[in-house]
Scaffold this motif. Structure first.
Motif, PDB file in Angstrom:
ATOM      1  N   VAL A   1     -11.835 -12.847 -35.329  1.00 46.42           N
ATOM      2  CA  VAL A   1     -11.452 -12.143 -34.101  1.00 46.42           C
ATOM      3  C   VAL A   1     -12.532 -11.144 -33.702  1.00 46.42           C
ATOM      4  O   VAL A   1     -12.934 -10.296 -34.488  1.00 46.42           O
ATOM      5  N   GLU A   2     -12.994 -11.252 -32.453  1.00 51.92           N
ATOM      6  CA  GLU A   2     -14.063 -10.385 -31.950  1.00 51.92           C
ATOM      7  C   GLU A   2     -13.527  -9.104 -31.325  1.00 51.92           C
ATOM      8  O   GLU A   2     -14.204  -8.075 -31.322  1.00 51.92           O
ATOM      9  N   ASP A   3     -12.314  -9.168 -30.779  1.00 55.03           N
ATOM     10  CA  ASP A   3     -11.740  -7.995 -30.112  1.00 55.03           C
ATOM     11  C   ASP A   3     -10.238  -8.177 -29.990  1.00 55.03           C
ATOM     12  O   ASP A   3      -9.725  -9.305 -30.107  1.00 55.03           O
ATOM     13  N   ILE A   4      -9.522  -7.070 -29.763  1.00 55.00           N
ATOM     14  CA  ILE A   4      -8.073  -7.082 -29.561  1.00 55.00           C
ATOM     15  C   ILE A   4      -7.767  -6.215 -28.355  1.00 55.00           C
ATOM     16  O   ILE A   4      -8.375  -5.159 -28.166  1.00 55.00           O
ATOM     17  N   ARG A   5      -6.820  -6.659 -27.552  1.00 55.28           N
ATOM     18  CA  ARG A   5      -6.416  -5.869 -26.393  1.00 55.28           C
ATOM     19  C   ARG A   5      -4.926  -6.073 -26.123  1.00 55.28           C
ATOM     20  O   ARG A   5      -4.312  -7.007 -26.647  1.00 55.28           O
ATOM     21  N   ILE A   6      -4.358  -5.185 -25.280  1.00 55.71           N
ATOM     22  CA  ILE A   6      -3.010  -5.406 -24.764  1.00 55.71           C
ATOM     23  C   ILE A   6      -3.116  -6.453 -23.666  1.00 55.71           C
ATOM     24  O   ILE A   6      -4.034  -6.420 -22.838  1.00 55.71           O
ATOM     25  N   SER A   7      -2.197  -7.392 -23.643  1.00 55.38           N
ATOM     26  CA  SER A   7      -2.258  -8.497 -22.693  1.00 55.38           C
ATOM     27  C   SER A   7      -2.281  -8.005 -21.252  1.00 55.38           C
ATOM     28  O   SER A   7      -1.536  -7.097 -20.865  1.00 55.38           O
ATOM     29  N   ASN A   8      -3.143  -8.647 -20.440  1.00 55.99           N
ATOM     30  CA  ASN A   8      -3.209  -8.346 -19.010  1.00 55.99           C
ATOM     31  C   ASN A   8      -1.949  -8.774 -18.272  1.00 55.99           C
ATOM     32  O   ASN A   8      -1.766  -8.431 -17.092  1.00 55.99           O
ATOM     33  N   ALA A   9      -1.069  -9.508 -18.964  1.00 61.02           N
ATOM     34  CA  ALA A   9       0.171  -9.954 -18.328  1.00 61.02           C
ATOM     35  C   ALA A   9       1.234  -8.859 -18.287  1.00 61.02           C
ATOM     36  O   ALA A   9       2.326  -9.071 -17.758  1.00 61.02           O
ATOM     37  N   LEU A  10       0.933  -7.668 -18.842  1.00 63.74           N
ATOM     38  CA  LEU A  10       1.906  -6.568 -18.855  1.00 63.74           C
ATOM     39  C   LEU A  10       2.379  -6.265 -17.434  1.00 63.74           C
ATOM     40  O   LEU A  10       1.586  -6.162 -16.501  1.00 63.74           O
ATOM     41  N   ARG A  11       3.699  -6.104 -17.274  1.00 64.36           N
ATOM     42  CA  ARG A  11       4.277  -5.839 -15.965  1.00 64.36           C
ATOM     43  C   ARG A  11       5.389  -4.791 -16.067  1.00 64.36           C
ATOM     44  O   ARG A  11       6.098  -4.724 -17.078  1.00 64.36           O
ATOM     45  N   ILE A  12       5.510  -3.992 -14.982  1.00 67.75           N
ATOM     46  CA  ILE A  12       6.602  -3.025 -14.853  1.00 67.75           C
ATOM     47  C   ILE A  12       7.468  -3.448 -13.676  1.00 67.75           C
ATOM     48  O   ILE A  12       6.958  -3.745 -12.590  1.00 67.75           O
ATOM     49  N   SER A  13       8.774  -3.477 -13.878  1.00 58.74           N
ATOM     50  CA  SER A  13       9.697  -3.805 -12.783  1.00 58.74           C
ATOM     51  C   SER A  13      10.886  -2.867 -12.823  1.00 58.74           C
ATOM     52  O   SER A  13      11.245  -2.339 -13.884  1.00 58.74           O
ATOM     53  N   LYS A  14      11.507  -2.630 -11.671  1.00 57.81           N
ATOM     54  CA  LYS A  14      12.653  -1.740 -11.600  1.00 57.81           C
ATOM     55  C   LYS A  14      13.927  -2.512 -11.920  1.00 57.81           C
ATOM     56  O   LYS A  14      14.203  -3.569 -11.363  1.00 57.81           O
ATOM     57  N   VAL A  15      14.718  -1.937 -12.840  1.00 55.59           N
ATOM     58  CA  VAL A  15      16.025  -2.503 -13.165  1.00 55.59           C
ATOM     59  C   VAL A  15      17.083  -1.855 -12.291  1.00 55.59           C
ATOM     60  O   VAL A  15      18.034  -2.484 -11.842  1.00 55.59           O
ATOM     61  N   SER A  16      16.928  -0.553 -12.052  1.00 58.66           N
ATOM     62  CA  SER A  16      17.815   0.221 -11.180  1.00 58.66           C
ATOM     63  C   SER A  16      17.000   1.364 -10.603  1.00 58.66           C
ATOM     64  O   SER A  16      15.793   1.457 -10.821  1.00 58.66           O
ATOM     65  N   SER A  17      17.654   2.245  -9.903  1.00 59.96           N
ATOM     66  CA  SER A  17      16.933   3.372  -9.299  1.00 59.96           C
ATOM     67  C   SER A  17      16.323   4.288 -10.346  1.00 59.96           C
ATOM     68  O   SER A  17      15.339   4.981 -10.083  1.00 59.96           O
TER      69      SER A  17
ATOM     70  N   ASN B   1      12.882  -0.792 -21.966  1.00 61.24           N
ATOM     71  CA  ASN B   1      13.532  -0.198 -20.801  1.00 61.24           C
ATOM     72  C   ASN B   1      13.426   1.315 -20.897  1.00 61.24           C
ATOM     73  O   ASN B   1      13.735   1.899 -21.936  1.00 61.24           O
ATOM     74  N   PHE B   2      13.007   1.947 -19.773  1.00 64.15           N
ATOM     75  CA  PHE B   2      12.797   3.390 -19.779  1.00 64.15           C
ATOM     76  C   PHE B   2      13.634   4.025 -18.679  1.00 64.15           C
ATOM     77  O   PHE B   2      13.595   3.594 -17.517  1.00 64.15           O
ATOM     78  N   ASP B   3      14.409   5.048 -19.055  1.00 63.95           N
ATOM     79  CA  ASP B   3      15.256   5.782 -18.115  1.00 63.95           C
ATOM     80  C   ASP B   3      14.433   6.922 -17.526  1.00 63.95           C
ATOM     81  O   ASP B   3      14.155   7.918 -18.199  1.00 63.95           O
ATOM     82  N   LEU B   4      14.010   6.781 -16.282  1.00 61.90           N
ATOM     83  CA  LEU B   4      13.188   7.804 -15.640  1.00 61.90           C
ATOM     84  C   LEU B   4      13.962   9.099 -15.424  1.00 61.90           C
ATOM     85  O   LEU B   4      13.398  10.191 -15.488  1.00 61.90           O
ATOM     86  N   ASN B   5      15.254   8.995 -15.164  1.00 61.37           N
ATOM     87  CA  ASN B   5      16.067  10.187 -14.906  1.00 61.37           C
ATOM     88  C   ASN B   5      16.192  11.045 -16.156  1.00 61.37           C
ATOM     89  O   ASN B   5      16.094  12.273 -16.103  1.00 61.37           O
ATOM     90  N   LYS B   6      16.369  10.391 -17.320  1.00 66.27           N
ATOM     91  CA  LYS B   6      16.516  11.118 -18.585  1.00 66.27           C
ATOM     92  C   LYS B   6      15.183  11.290 -19.304  1.00 66.27           C
ATOM     93  O   LYS B   6      15.126  11.953 -20.345  1.00 66.27           O
ATOM     94  N   SER B   7      14.131  10.683 -18.777  1.00 68.04           N
ATOM     95  CA  SER B   7      12.784  10.761 -19.353  1.00 68.04           C
ATOM     96  C   SER B   7      12.756  10.333 -20.822  1.00 68.04           C
ATOM     97  O   SER B   7      12.204  11.010 -21.687  1.00 68.04           O
ATOM     98  N   LYS B   8      13.374   9.186 -21.098  1.00 68.93           N
ATOM     99  CA  LYS B   8      13.337   8.669 -22.464  1.00 68.93           C
ATOM    100  C   LYS B   8      13.615   7.172 -22.455  1.00 68.93           C
ATOM    101  O   LYS B   8      14.128   6.622 -21.461  1.00 68.93           O
ATOM    102  N   ILE B   9      13.284   6.527 -23.571  1.00 71.36           N
ATOM    103  CA  ILE B   9      13.583   5.108 -23.721  1.00 71.36           C
ATOM    104  C   ILE B   9      15.092   4.912 -23.650  1.00 71.36           C
ATOM    105  O   ILE B   9      15.855   5.631 -24.300  1.00 71.36           O
TER     106      ILE B   9
END
Length: 363
Positions: free
Chosen positions: A194-210, A126-134
């Motif tokens: 293992v031939e390669d490693i990546r971050i999962s394409n299932a990564l998603r961003i959603s808003k918890v609050s404003s 969770n990231f607080d956009l107003n405070k610019s920090k986790i």
């Protein structure tokens, strides 16, 4: 003490389980401790681990000495940690007052820890956009050490914008991973299926609050035979190999920029196919050029990592009811016999199986 190259050259230990009075010299690079189950190999690793971490409450009436870098300096324990250099005592303090231990090391047990040094489970941030920090307390589950770098990357990316898409964040995370963990990726590709490693394409961003956004599905995927798998889709042997590579590359440490100088590895052969074991042993051999690596094993196949002129790197673990665990190197006569066999047959493991080198007493 030398921070560029640290390695253990001598130990004398007493007072833990089967270790009553054990003294042994070791080589820089590889050291292979081979012996039957119950001969005290794990006790040796545990003893040093407790000393290095200050967990002496697990020990009773013990004493221990460790010499580093082949110098006259010695580190001694007996309820107090004393550190010497060139014959002069640098400090002698109770464990509660001991400064950082002067040896960067890792202990890889045969069973992988619950919290792995890889992104085995989904990381939710969770990231607080107003405070610019986790957001405080908003990392679920508690991030394994390997993931702390990704938390920093997410923090850096989102501090610079209040609006970012799933695809853009995924692209930037994969770019950062490919740069920052290039050695890890290359080693995994070279020494595992293992031939390669990546971050999962299932990564998603959603808003918890404003002001707060939630990042979900932050985890690795692994490519094998052209298909991508989650961590749980990998075999136990492949998981163990990836974990081992991560530890030796330094990604199990809070300071991931520095690999451990000394690594203790319990039975690397467990759960690994013989062909894969050959690959991981080659990786350990390559890493031993810059790290001291102790391997405990009861599998003679592990000895095949050595050349004929490296028999001094074999330590035989034996145990008797009278003396407990003892370590010994091959005698000159034993080395000569092994070298003759090695020259004719080329496999040290075969010589071991048909020799009388192991003399463990059944107790």
């Amino acid at each position: 003490m030398n921070e560029q190259r640290q390695y253990i050259t001598h130990v004398n230990l007493s007072g833990y389980k089967s270790i009553q009075n054990l003294e042994c010299d070791f080589e820089d690079g590889l050291n292979i401790i081979i012996g039957d189950n119950g001969s005290g190999k794990s006790n040796f690793f545990e003893f040093l681990h407790f000393c290095f971490t200050g967990e002496v409450n697990r020990l009773y009436n013990f004493s221990a000495g460790v010499e580093l870098n082949g110098k006259p300096g010695l580190i001694e324990w007996n309820n107090t940690l004393k550190v010497f250099e060139e014959g002069h005592e640098l400090y002698g303090l109770p464990y509660t007052d001991v400064p950082n231990f002067p040896l960067r090391y890792e202990f890889v047990q045969f069973n992988m820890p619950h919290e792995l040094s890889v992104l085995a489970d989904e990381l939710v941030i969770n990231f607080d956009l107003n405070k610019s920090k986790i957001a405080s307390g908003a990392i679920k589950p508690i991030a394994p050490l390997f993931a702390t770098h990704f938390v920093r990357i997410v923090n850096r990316i989102l501090r610079n914008t209040r609006s970012i898409t799933d695809d853009l964040l995924l692209e930037q995370l994969n770019t950062a991973f490919n740069i920052d963990y290039a050695t890890f990726k290359e080693s995994v590709g070279a020494y595992t299926p293992v031939e390669d490693i990546r971050i999962s394409n299932a990564l998603r961003i959603s808003k918890v609050s404003s002001d707060v956004v939630e990042i979900r599905n932050l985890l690795f995927e692994y490519k094998i035979n052209g298909s991508w798998f989650s961590w749980n889709g990998l075999s136990d042997g492949t998981k163990r190999m990836i974990y081992l590579i991560g530890v030796l590359c330094g990604y199990n440490s809070a300071d991931q920029s520095i690999a451990p100088k000394v690594v203790f590895i319990e039975e690397p052969e467990i759960g690994i196919h013989p062909h894969q074991l050959h690959l991981i042993l080659n990786f350990l051999r390559e890493r031993s050029k810059n790290q001291q690596i102790f391997i405990s094993t009861h599998s003679p196949q592990v000895l095949d990592i050595l050349n004929a002129d490296e028999l001094n790197k074999i330590i035989i673990a034996e145990i008797t009811a009278k003396d407990g665990t003892k370590f010994r190197h091959l005698s000159e006569a034993e080395m000569n016999k092994a070298q003759l066999y090695f020259k004719d047959e080329g496999l040290l493991s075969e010589y071991w199986r048909f020799s009388d080198l192991q003399r463990t007493e059944k107790i």
